[in-house]
Motif scaffolding. Sequence first.
Motif, short mmCIF file in Angstrom:
data_model
loop_
_atom_site.label_atom_id
_atom_site.label_comp_id
_atom_site.label_asym_id
_atom_site.label_seq_id
_atom_site.Cartn_x
_atom_site.Cartn_y
_atom_site.Cartn_z
N HIS A 33 0.95 -1.29 0.07
CA HIS A 33 0.13 -0.07 0.21
C HIS A 33 0.86 1.28 -0.09
CE1 HIS A 33 0.87 0.75 4.21
NE2 HIS A 33 0.48 -0.50 4.77
N ASN A 34 0.24 2.45 0.01
CA ASN A 34 0.98 3.63 -0.19
C ASN A 34 1.88 3.99 1.08
OD1 ASN A 34 1.45 6.55 -0.28
ND2 ASN A 34 -0.29 6.74 1.58
N PRO A 35 3.35 3.95 0.73
CA PRO A 35 4.26 3.96 1.71
C PRO A 35 4.38 5.31 2.54
CG PRO A 35 5.20 4.34 -0.25
CD PRO A 35 3.86 4.16 -0.60
N PHE A 36 3.77 6.43 1.94
CA PHE A 36 3.93 7.76 2.70
C PHE A 36 2.55 8.00 3.64
CE2 PHE A 36 5.73 7.94 -1.53
CZ PHE A 36 7.05 8.43 -1.34
N SER A 37 2.93 8.48 4.69
CA SER A 37 1.69 8.79 5.80
C SER A 37 1.04 10.03 5.38
CB SER A 37 2.23 9.17 7.22
OG SER A 37 3.14 7.82 7.62
N ILE A 38 1.86 10.86 4.51
CA ILE A 38 1.44 12.14 4.30
C ILE A 38 1.89 12.48 2.80
CG2 ILE A 38 1.38 14.79 4.99
CD1 ILE A 38 2.53 13.35 7.97
N ILE A 39 0.89 13.20 2.47
CA ILE A 39 1.14 13.49 0.78
C ILE A 39 0.77 15.05 0.52
CG2 ILE A 39 0.87 12.86 -1.69
CD1 ILE A 39 0.24 10.25 -0.85
N SER A 40 1.74 15.76 -0.15
CA SER A 40 1.28 17.28 -0.18
C SER A 40 1.72 17.51 -1.54
CB SER A 40 2.02 18.24 0.84
OG SER A 40 1.86 19.31 0.65
N GLY A 41 0.85 18.16 -2.45
CA GLY A 41 0.88 18.51 -3.57
C GLY A 41 0.59 20.20 -3.94
N THR A 42 1.25 20.89 -4.88
CA THR A 42 0.87 22.23 -5.25
C THR A 42 0.79 22.19 -6.76
OG1 THR A 42 2.22 23.13 -3.45
CG2 THR A 42 1.64 24.59 -4.95
N SER A 43 0.01 22.76 -7.19
CA SER A 43 -0.37 22.76 -8.62
C SER A 43 -0.25 21.56 -9.49
CB SER A 43 0.97 23.98 -9.01
OG SER A 43 0.71 24.42 -10.55
N ALA A 44 0.68 21.27 -10.31
CA ALA A 44 0.42 20.03 -10.97
C ALA A 44 0.74 18.94 -10.11
CB ALA A 44 1.60 20.21 -12.20
N GLY A 45 1.67 19.28 -8.95
CA GLY A 45 1.77 18.19 -7.92
C GLY A 45 0.74 17.78 -7.33
N ALA A 46 -0.37 18.91 -7.15
CA ALA A 46 -1.68 18.49 -6.45
C ALA A 46 -2.23 17.24 -7.12
CB ALA A 46 -2.40 19.50 -6.47
N VAL A 47 -2.63 17.59 -8.45
CA VAL A 47 -3.13 16.32 -9.24
C VAL A 47 -2.43 15.18 -9.00
CG1 VAL A 47 -3.34 15.46 -11.66
CG2 VAL A 47 -3.54 18.06 -11.40
N ASN A 48 -1.12 15.08 -8.79
CA ASN A 48 -0.47 13.57 -8.61
C ASN A 48 -0.94 13.15 -6.96
OD1 ASN A 48 0.67 13.51 -11.04
ND2 ASN A 48 2.48 14.58 -10.63
N ALA A 49 -0.49 14.22 -6.16
CA ALA A 49 -1.13 13.93 -4.70
C ALA A 49 -2.28 13.37 -4.49
CB ALA A 49 -0.66 15.14 -4.18
N VAL A 50 -3.45 14.08 -4.95
CA VAL A 50 -4.65 13.56 -4.80
C VAL A 50 -4.92 12.24 -5.46
CG1 VAL A 50 -7.03 14.00 -5.15
CG2 VAL A 50 -5.69 15.86 -4.34
N ALA A 51 -4.44 12.01 -6.67
CA ALA A 51 -4.48 10.75 -7.36
C ALA A 51 -3.97 9.65 -6.45
CB ALA A 51 -4.14 11.04 -8.73
#
Length: 383
Positions: A33-51
């Motif tokens: 499963h996802n190895p990151f406890s917390i994911i944060s994204g900004t702009s294009a990074g927000a697309v990847n983070a939420v997905a």
Amino acid sequence: MKPALVLSGGGARGAYQVGVLKAVADLHAKNAHNPFSIISGTSAGAVNAVALAASANNFRLAVKKVEKIWSSLHVGQVYRAGAWDLIKGPGRLLASLFNRGIGRRRPLSLLNNDPLRDLLNQSIAFKNIQKRIDSGYLDAVGVSATGYSSGENVTFFQGRAGILKWRDGRSVGVPAILNVSHILGSSAIPAVLPAEKISREYFGDGALRQLAPISPVIRLGADRVLVVGVSGNAKRVPQREQVMHSPSMAQMIGHIFASAFIDSLEHDIETLVKVNSLVAYADNESPHRPPADMRNIDLLVIYPSMEFDEIARKHVKDLPLAMRIAMKIIGATERGGGSSLASYFLFEKAFCKELIDLGYRDAMAQKENILEFFNPELIAPYR
């Protein structure tokens, strides 16, 4: 241990992040499963983070879903780029001068991103984010945007119970149920893409006033951070070519974009490294203990090994004709920095695939560092 992932902005450059994540996935067990406890994204990074958050129950599958979006992308799925569309945008900006500089029927912008709204709604199951959090696959996911009225950089976060909102100067953390509006607001480049109304305020690109891009994940509880940059390593000495003419419009705008999307992140990384050194000194040498809210944060940064400008210049020909002409007019197809601007708008699959491949190679070059970053017990032997 609470590892966090920070994904910065950068328009089409966000495809590079997918390659890095693909390598991280390959270094984990197949069904991890996802190895990151917390994911944060900004702009294009927000697309990847939420997905990633929406499919946090299977990290490799989540990355494949994101890769599928980027590797089949076309400009027309992000913004309307026909000749009439590119004429209407500047026309609306001029018409706004007769209305106190305000858009009459929709927020002002050069480009119309309605296709992106449709793509995100079709590609991301926003309703699954809370399910993944409730099932313990991650603690929180955050998306940063800038409020046009307040001037604050707001991190909208969806997380487990007990995570509190925060305020530190003009940096604010607000709990929210994330949806497509948060991503569109986070990625709304001023004057280029329309501002997005969230609750009572209109929001623009999160990189605008984001002085500390790593801060949100630390606020959310991270003790180690993986940062994926979208520009070459800042320590590398740039090549200086002979100046043949004054800077083009594309060069000047490209530097403005770099200031928003890149400089703050690089400065924040330097600051975190210095704070870690200070904490280590205080722990080992100083008779005084460091403040309770100052702790060592393990940091791993993955930078592109190649500048994106030359890659972008090769692929400008893939843009729709009207957009290609517009880029040529402002100098975004020329050597010497102009193509840097084109790299932000080149949402074409050939360019994105090349960045994905580059991100994968760069991450695999740091395989040992990545394995060390995570708990070794969770890592499958890499073959």
